[in-house]
Design a protein around this motif. Structure first.
Motif, PDB file in Angstrom:
ATOM      1  N   ASP A 192       0.832  -1.209   0.000  1.00 47.62           N
ATOM      2  CA  ASP A 192       0.000   0.000   0.000  1.00 47.62           C
ATOM      3  C   ASP A 192       0.861   1.252   0.000  1.00 47.62           C
ATOM      4  N   PHE A 193       1.948   1.191   0.754  1.00 50.94           N
ATOM      5  CA  PHE A 193       2.889   2.313   0.816  1.00 50.94           C
ATOM      6  C   PHE A 193       3.458   2.603  -0.566  1.00 50.94           C
ATOM      7  N   LEU A 194       3.920   1.576  -1.258  1.00 52.66           N
ATOM      8  CA  LEU A 194       4.516   1.765  -2.584  1.00 52.66           C
ATOM      9  C   LEU A 194       3.484   2.274  -3.583  1.00 52.66           C
ATOM     10  N   LYS A 195       2.247   1.825  -3.460  1.00 48.52           N
ATOM     11  CA  LYS A 195       1.185   2.297  -4.355  1.00 48.52           C
ATOM     12  C   LYS A 195       0.961   3.794  -4.167  1.00 48.52           C
ATOM     13  N   THR A 196       0.896   4.241  -2.904  1.00 49.12           N
ATOM     14  CA  THR A 196       0.691   5.668  -2.605  1.00 49.12           C
ATOM     15  C   THR A 196       1.820   6.517  -3.174  1.00 49.12           C
TER      16      THR A 196
END
Length: 267
Positions: A192-196
């Protein structure tokens, strides 16, 4: 221009592979050979770490590499001067200097930017300098056509977006809070962090801290534009310290390291 190398590297269709090595580990001569070996193995960009006696963001593997390099007399100034030797020997990929702020402060920030630009260096990454305190150094780098690489960790979404918007070269995404070091498993929250971050970033994203196996490299490439591999590579270098120090046995040791890197990125 140094920045042209960074543009070519980051605009390639091939996923970024960014290895980290410590300057002077185990010797200055071996560092030059390692840089060339890593480019041959498929490195897109090289992170050249400056050995430091108090590396807060680094785990025991890179701390040990720093100790080996410092014993050999390596310093920030000597490390910078390795880069033109690498270039003379044929290195074409960008070189990013990875240094803690204290050695940089002692050397002089303006002096660093000027020397780095002259010596064929393409960027700077300072892991212990907070984003909120980095404006003056980022401006100095921009004036000299050096990419000031930002680190972004899984903190508040607003802060992550702010860092992503101002970054240059590539954005270094820290896969987990804590120090560097090979990990058997990555925190599942990293996706989720990388997507953001990827959605907010105008430049490629590369994920590091703990990426140490071919499987992890393969998975992370689905969520970022590239990977940074440090501790796993430094472990391989440390295991061959004697062979890399000896000019006669160095070629075989370099071949073994090349095979290790190829196994990571050919998955």
């Amino acid at each position: 221009m140094a920045n042209k190398r960074m543009e070519l590297a980051t605009q390639s269709d091939t996923p970024l592979f960014i290895p980290f090595i410590t300057a002077g580990d185990p010797t200055a001569e071996a560092t030059i050979d390692l840089a060339l070996c890593l480019e041959e193995a498929g490195a897109s960009i090289l992170e050249l770490g400056i050995p430091y006696s108090d590396p807060l963001a680094d785990g025991p593997t890179i701390q040990a590499a720093s100790k080996r390099a410092l014993r050999g007399g390596m310093s920030l100034e000597k490390a910078l001067k390795l880069v033109p030797e690498m270039r003379e020997r044929g290195l074409t990929i960008p070189v990013i200097i990875f240094t803690y702020f204290n050695p940089l402060l002692q050397y002089g920030e303006e002096r660093f930017a000027e020397q780095a630009a002259k010596l064929g260096i393409d960027g700077l990454l300072v892991p212990d300098l907070p984003f909120e305190e980095s404006d003056s150094l980022a401006i100095l780098c921009e004036k000299k056509d050096l990419s000031f690489i930002s680190l972004v960790a899984p903190t508040s979404k607003q802060r992550m977006i702010k860092i992503a918007e101002r970054s240059k070269g590539f954005l270094y995404c820290v896969s987990s809070l804590g120090v560097t070091g090979a990990r058997n498993e990555l925190d599942p929250r990293v996706y989720d962090f990388l997507k953001t971050v990827r959605e907010a970033s105008h430049i490629p994203t590369a994920v590091g801290f703990g990426i140490s196996t071919a499987e992890q490299v393969k998975v992370m490439r689905e969520h970022a534009d590239g990977v940074v591999v440090g501790s796993a590579l430094v472990t391989e270098i440390g295991a061959r310290e004697q062979e890399l120090t000896n000019k006669e046995t160095r070629p075989d040791a370099l071949e073994e390291i090349k095979r290790f890197v190829s196994s990571l990125i050919s998955s």
